[in-house]
Design a protein around this motif. Sequence first.
Motif, mmCIF file in Angstrom:
data_model
loop_
_atom_site.group_PDB
_atom_site.id
_atom_site.type_symbol
_atom_site.label_atom_id
_atom_site.label_comp_id
_atom_site.label_asym_id
_atom_site.label_seq_id
_atom_site.Cartn_x
_atom_site.Cartn_y
_atom_site.Cartn_z
ATOM 1 N N ILE A 28 12.852 -47.008 -34.057
ATOM 2 C CA ILE A 28 12.625 -47.034 -32.608
ATOM 3 C C ILE A 28 12.633 -48.476 -32.108
ATOM 4 O O ILE A 28 13.250 -48.792 -31.098
ATOM 5 N N ARG B 190 16.491 -49.606 -32.521
ATOM 6 C CA ARG B 190 17.554 -48.882 -31.824
ATOM 7 C C ARG B 190 17.129 -48.197 -30.544
ATOM 8 O O ARG B 190 17.955 -47.644 -29.832
ATOM 9 N N GLY B 191 15.842 -48.155 -30.258
ATOM 10 C CA GLY B 191 15.357 -47.411 -29.101
ATOM 11 C C GLY B 191 15.009 -45.990 -29.510
ATOM 12 O O GLY B 191 15.387 -45.520 -30.583
ATOM 13 N N ASP B 192 14.285 -45.311 -28.656
ATOM 14 C CA ASP B 192 13.830 -43.946 -28.959
ATOM 15 C C ASP B 192 14.877 -42.955 -28.463
ATOM 16 O O ASP B 192 14.812 -42.443 -27.346
ATOM 17 N N VAL B 193 15.858 -42.674 -29.299
ATOM 18 C CA VAL B 193 16.970 -41.799 -28.936
ATOM 19 C C VAL B 193 16.475 -40.385 -28.640
ATOM 20 O O VAL B 193 16.973 -39.724 -27.726
ATOM 21 N N GLU C 127 13.579 -39.481 -27.363
ATOM 22 C CA GLU C 127 12.968 -39.502 -26.026
ATOM 23 C C GLU C 127 14.043 -39.576 -24.951
ATOM 24 O O GLU C 127 13.976 -38.880 -23.939
ATOM 25 N N GLU C 128 15.053 -40.429 -25.162
ATOM 26 C CA GLU C 128 16.136 -40.548 -24.190
ATOM 27 C C GLU C 128 16.879 -39.225 -24.033
ATOM 28 O O GLU C 128 17.214 -38.821 -22.918
ATOM 29 N N ALA C 129 17.125 -38.537 -25.137
ATOM 30 C CA ALA C 129 17.807 -37.241 -25.092
ATOM 31 C C ALA C 129 16.959 -36.217 -24.340
ATOM 32 O O ALA C 129 17.485 -35.405 -23.575
#
Length: 55
Positions: free
Chosen positions: A18, A21-24, A26-28
């Motif tokens: 996270i 790369r970021g919280d994919v 959560e974004e989804a």
Amino acid sequence: MKPDSIRTEELPIYESLIRERGDVVEEARVVAEETQHQMAEALNGVTPAGHNPSS
């Protein structure tokens, strides 16, 4: 313990990803909620703001 009940704090690899790369996930989830809202409006005949219906 079910996999769904594991908290992210207990998963150091997940936390590291996270940060990198970021919280994919959560974004989804956010995009899915927005899409669901837009589809509900479309099915109810609501025109999205800023869009004019084609004539």
